[in-house]
Design an enzyme around this catalytic site. Structure first.
Site, short mmCIF file in Angstrom:
data_model
loop_
_atom_site.label_atom_id
_atom_site.label_comp_id
_atom_site.label_asym_id
_atom_site.label_seq_id
_atom_site.Cartn_x
_atom_site.Cartn_y
_atom_site.Cartn_z
N ASN A 175 -1.66 7.77 -6.96
CA ASN A 175 -1.90 9.20 -7.00
C ASN A 175 -1.21 9.85 -8.19
O ASN A 175 -1.80 10.67 -8.90
CB ASN A 175 -1.40 9.85 -5.71
CG ASN A 175 -2.45 9.80 -4.62
OD1 ASN A 175 -3.41 10.56 -4.64
ND2 ASN A 175 -2.30 8.87 -3.70
N SER A 208 0.84 -1.21 0.00
CA SER A 208 0.00 0.00 0.00
C SER A 208 0.87 1.25 0.00
O SER A 208 0.53 2.27 -0.60
CB SER A 208 -0.92 -0.01 1.21
OG SER A 208 -0.18 0.23 2.38
N ARG A 243 0.18 3.52 -3.11
CA ARG A 243 -0.49 4.80 -2.83
C ARG A 243 0.16 5.92 -3.65
O ARG A 243 -0.51 6.69 -4.33
CB ARG A 243 -0.43 5.12 -1.35
CG ARG A 243 -1.00 6.50 -1.01
CD ARG A 243 -0.91 6.80 0.46
NE ARG A 243 -1.76 5.90 1.24
CZ ARG A 243 -1.33 4.91 1.99
NH1 ARG A 243 -0.03 4.68 2.08
NH2 ARG A 243 -2.16 4.15 2.65
#
Lengths: 278, 156
Positions: A219, A211, A215
């Site tokens: 993004n 993660s 992440r």
């Protein structure tokens, strides 16, 4: 890349393909010239563009901060030393707040490197999407992605590095037996639940670096994709109307994601240092 | 978009950059920052001490000034007293001297008068006899009128 002889779908696909150097299915090595070729290479390939930019930007970070730190004095600092000190102080503050004042020679430099490096990699997103790829095309490169943090290899490479440190400190601080034992005895400390605990804890432990890296990747990939969509859908004279607001908003995102990546690094390392059973 | 060797390359790059940062960036920067922090704290402390010293010195100076003023006033008063005294003494001495001179002069005058009187007295009998001879147009016997002549001289 001009879009006059490409459909928007082709344009977008072209923009999300890396300049890949690797092993063809027939065993020979070379640059992939089509999307299919790039896909066929599998693991034994290097994304030369994102890897290259990543190393260039990391080296840029090292060079700038080396210049700033080389002649660092306690007297009135110069501009460069001031900038470097602001970054270092910001990192140090965050480390002190989250990690505390335990003695650790790695966490400060690691966090500083990650913060500035990730910021620089994200910053490549603010360069107009077609500028560097067009330059590369003139030099003969079939594909060219310039934002390293839109490549999951790059972001997962970083989070993997952090994960290795997490494992190292877990074993160093808690000892190998207590560390492995902790995987079984959490969260329910009863022999019947040990197998279930192990599955849960392992997933939890492996999920963190995943993660962590995804992440940042998600993004930045989404932000990049919007720039590509704007460039693909609008005529060149109208692109600024959407690209400019998005770029301004993106300044926030690139800084925030660099900050979040650094904070999570500190948090994971802090958890690895925690000896109390919670 | 697929995971490939890049992830390993990135890992190696991370290790190298972090090692570089650990060796050449972080230590000098944090050392400089800490040194500056310490220098600032020292400076502030010194400034506070200096301020305290200044306050003490200025209060001591004003005390000294007051003392000096008091002494000066005392000296002036003393001096003016002494001046008055000197003037007074000088006046007295002058008056005394004047009196003395006056007394001397008076005594001298008196002496002079007495001498004149003695001289006159010694001549008076001769003058009287001469006067009488002129009046009587004959000689007067001095011895015969001795008593009367003495009386006349004594009247002077």
């Amino acid at each position: 890349m001009s879009s006059e002889n490409q459909t928007p779908v082709e344009y977008i696909q072209h923009h999300i393909t890396n300049l890949t150097y690797g092993q063809f299915p027939d065993g020979s090595w070379g640059f992939a010239h089509t999307i299919e070729e790039a896909k066929s290479m599998g693991f034994w390939a290097v994304n030369v563009d994102t890897m290259g930019w990543s190393v260039v930007l990391g080296a840029l970070f090292c060079f700038i901060f080396w210049l700033g730190a080389k002649n660092a004095t306690a007297d009135v600092p110069g501009t460069l030393q001031n900038i470097c000190e602001m970054a270092a102080e910001f990192v140090e503050d965050n480390v002190r707040q989250i990690f505390g004042t335990q003695n650790n020679p790695v966490i400060g430099p690691l966090s500083l490197t990650i913060l500035v490096w990730v910021f620089l990699m994200n910053f490549m997103d603010l360069i107009p999407v077609d500028f560097l790829p067009a330059l590369a095309h003139m030099l003969g490169a079939p594909f060219f992605k310039v934002v390293p943090s839109t490549d999951p290899n790059v972001t997962l490479g970083l989070s993997l590095g952090v994960f290795v440190l997490v494992l190292y400190y877990n074993i160093k601080i808690k000892g190998p037996f207590k560390f492995v034992g902790g995987l079984f005895r959490h969260p329910i400390d009863h022999p019947i639940a040990y197998p279930l605990n192990f599955v849960l804890e392992t997933v939890d432990m492996l999920g963190k670096p995943l993660s962590h890296g995804l992440r940042l990747f998600g993004n930045m990939y989404a932000g990049e994709m919007i720039f590509i969509l704007i460039a693909a859908m609008l005529p060149y004279w109208a692109q600024w109307a959407l690209a400019l607001p998005w770029a301004i908003f993106h300044i926030l995102i690139i800084s925030l994601q660099a900050f979040v990546f650094m904070i999570l690094t500190i948090v994971f390392l802090t958890q690895a240092h925690a000896t109390d059973e919670h | 978009m697929t995971i490939n060797l890049t992830i390993v390359g990135q890992l190696i790059a991370l290790v190298m950059f972090v090692l570089f940062c650990m060796k050449y960036v972080w230590p000098p920067l944090t050392a400089a920052m800490q040194a500056r922090q310490k220098a600032l704290a020292d400076g502030l402390q010194k400034a506070a001490a200096a301020e305290r010293q200044l306050e003490e010195a200025s209060s001591a100076a004003s005390e000294e000034l007051d003392e000096a003023k008091k002494q000066a006033a005392e000296l002036i008063a003393q001096a003016s007293r002494r001046a008055n005294q000197i003037v007074e003494e000088a006046k007295n001495a002058a008056v005394e001297e004047a009196n003395r001179i006056k007394a001397g002069a008076q005594a001298e005058i008196e002496q002079e008068v007495n001498r004149a009187r003695e001289a006159l007295r010694s001549k008076v009998s001769d003058l009287a006899i001469e006067g009488a001879e002129k009046i009587l147009e004959k000689s007067v016997d001095r011895d015969a009128h001795q008593d009367m002549l003495h009386k006349l001289a004594a009247q002077l």
